[in-house]
Design an enzyme around this catalytic site. Sequence first.
Site, PDB file in Angstrom:
ATOM      1  N   GLY A 121     -29.248  -3.321 131.661  1.00 15.78           N
ATOM      2  CA  GLY A 121     -30.574  -3.670 131.147  1.00 15.78           C
ATOM      3  C   GLY A 121     -31.617  -3.692 132.250  1.00 15.78           C
ATOM      4  O   GLY A 121     -32.731  -3.181 132.092  1.00 15.78           O
ATOM      5  N   ARG A 175     -30.759  -3.658 138.748  1.00 15.03           N
ATOM      6  CA  ARG A 175     -29.297  -3.539 138.756  1.00 15.03           C
ATOM      7  C   ARG A 175     -28.889  -2.061 138.813  1.00 15.03           C
ATOM      8  O   ARG A 175     -27.887  -1.711 139.431  1.00 15.03           O
ATOM      9  CB  ARG A 175     -28.716  -4.211 137.514  1.00 15.03           C
ATOM     10  CG  ARG A 175     -27.234  -4.332 137.580  1.00 15.03           C
ATOM     11  CD  ARG A 175     -26.716  -5.587 136.939  1.00 15.03           C
ATOM     12  NE  ARG A 175     -26.704  -6.707 137.853  1.00 15.03           N
ATOM     13  CZ  ARG A 175     -26.225  -7.902 137.561  1.00 15.03           C
ATOM     14  NH1 ARG A 175     -25.724  -8.121 136.358  1.00 15.03           N
ATOM     15  NH2 ARG A 175     -26.237  -8.875 138.439  1.00 15.03           N
ATOM     16  N   ARG A 228     -23.342   1.456 128.267  1.00 15.83           N
ATOM     17  CA  ARG A 228     -24.147   0.279 128.623  1.00 15.83           C
ATOM     18  C   ARG A 228     -23.271  -0.702 129.382  1.00 15.83           C
ATOM     19  O   ARG A 228     -22.122  -0.941 128.989  1.00 15.83           O
ATOM     20  CB  ARG A 228     -24.710  -0.354 127.338  1.00 15.83           C
ATOM     21  CG  ARG A 228     -25.178  -1.770 127.525  1.00 15.83           C
ATOM     22  CD  ARG A 228     -26.014  -2.298 126.377  1.00 15.83           C
ATOM     23  NE  ARG A 228     -25.961  -3.746 126.284  1.00 15.83           N
ATOM     24  CZ  ARG A 228     -26.502  -4.604 127.154  1.00 15.83           C
ATOM     25  NH1 ARG A 228     -27.172  -4.153 128.209  1.00 15.83           N
ATOM     26  NH2 ARG A 228     -26.383  -5.908 126.992  1.00 15.83           N
ATOM     27  N   GLU A 262     -28.595  -5.030 122.675  1.00 13.94           N
ATOM     28  CA  GLU A 262     -28.883  -3.590 122.767  1.00 13.94           C
ATOM     29  C   GLU A 262     -27.879  -2.645 122.114  1.00 13.94           C
ATOM     30  O   GLU A 262     -28.246  -1.539 121.695  1.00 13.94           O
ATOM     31  CB  GLU A 262     -29.015  -3.174 124.251  1.00 13.94           C
ATOM     32  CG  GLU A 262     -30.207  -3.708 124.989  1.00 13.94           C
ATOM     33  CD  GLU A 262     -30.022  -5.122 125.529  1.00 13.94           C
ATOM     34  OE1 GLU A 262     -28.863  -5.594 125.596  1.00 13.94           O
ATOM     35  OE2 GLU A 262     -31.024  -5.772 125.863  1.00 13.94           O
ATOM     36  N   ASP A 290     -22.725 -16.459 129.721  1.00 11.93           N
ATOM     37  CA  ASP A 290     -23.027 -17.800 129.220  1.00 11.93           C
ATOM     38  C   ASP A 290     -22.320 -18.036 127.886  1.00 11.93           C
ATOM     39  O   ASP A 290     -21.831 -17.099 127.250  1.00 11.93           O
ATOM     40  CB  ASP A 290     -24.533 -18.016 129.081  1.00 11.93           C
ATOM     41  CG  ASP A 290     -25.186 -16.982 128.179  1.00 11.93           C
ATOM     42  OD1 ASP A 290     -25.264 -15.809 128.594  1.00 11.93           O
ATOM     43  OD2 ASP A 290     -25.585 -17.326 127.070  1.00 11.93           O
TER      44      ASP A 290
HETATM   45  N1  HPA Z   1     -27.941 -14.077 123.760  1.00  5.07           N
HETATM   46  C1  HPA Z   1     -28.389 -12.824 123.743  1.00  5.07           C
HETATM   47  N2  HPA Z   1     -28.212 -11.979 124.743  1.00  5.07           N
HETATM   48  C2  HPA Z   1     -27.548 -12.422 125.817  1.00  5.07           C
HETATM   49  C3  HPA Z   1     -27.051 -13.705 125.894  1.00  5.07           C
HETATM   50  C4  HPA Z   1     -27.258 -14.575 124.807  1.00  5.07           C
HETATM   51  O1  HPA Z   1     -26.841 -15.734 124.823  1.00  5.07           O
HETATM   52  N3  HPA Z   1     -26.438 -13.844 127.106  1.00  5.07           N
HETATM   53  C5  HPA Z   1     -26.568 -12.666 127.743  1.00  5.07           C
HETATM   54  N4  HPA Z   1     -27.229 -11.808 126.965  1.00  5.07           N
END
Ligand code: HPA
Length: 235
Positions: free
Chosen positions: A21, A25, A88, A181, A204
């Site tokens: 994205g 990067r 991706r 995406e 996360d």
């Molecule tokens: N939500 C949407 N996109 C993301 C998240 C998320 O918690 N973490 C990394 N990309």
Amino acid sequence: MSTPHNNANKGDIARTVLMPGDPLRARFIAENYLDSPVCYNEVRGMLGYTGTYKGVRVSVQGSGMGIPSIGIYSWELFNEYGVENIIRVGTAGAVADDVQLRDVVIGMSASTNSAYASQYRLPGTYAPTASWKLLRAAAEAAERSGKSYRVGNILSSDTFYDDADSLAQWQKMGVLAIEMEAAALYMNAARAGKNALCILTVSDCPLRGLSTSAEERQTTFRDMMEIALDTAAGV
Ligand code: HPA
């Protein structure tokens, strides 16, 4: 030749493109993994590079965040630049209970709350699906190098900050992880008769309030990148 969003000439871009994205990067990948990288695009800062990996010509270009952005860049790569394969590489939030921080998740299919498919005027619900050729190559690359990975359905959401708080419902349907995406990428590939795959690192856990540090992200990012690059070198 160029497009409104890409000033590469035809031939500047390899037949296989890795798409993170974040354009920075893309630069990191080019500088750390590719031999002799050459930058082919700087329009809107959406950096794109072509170099070689294990002797195979590979490009890497940012996609931006969200379905409209990857929709534009991947459409142009497939339809204007003759790209055959887009992989991706991104981050995701865990959705399934047994998906943990730092896991690598490969999106076999991408559910979505986006209306992107409405442009195709289909008389039903479309199921955005990864290319079997790329999916198989990625699983084989991961196994060859002893890296663990999960394969399944992911969610491409139009919202990062979601007022409806709907992750628990997607979890009930066995969705592994959320990103923003893959569904558009898979639909563009299908419509163009090309190949796409999404490989993710879990950064996360929105349902558990957990996230990785930037440092940890860098390490697990390497596993995902090596799987993606070995896939690119083999197709
Ligand atoms: N939500 C949407 N996109 C993301 C998240 C998320 O918690 N973490 C990394 N990309």
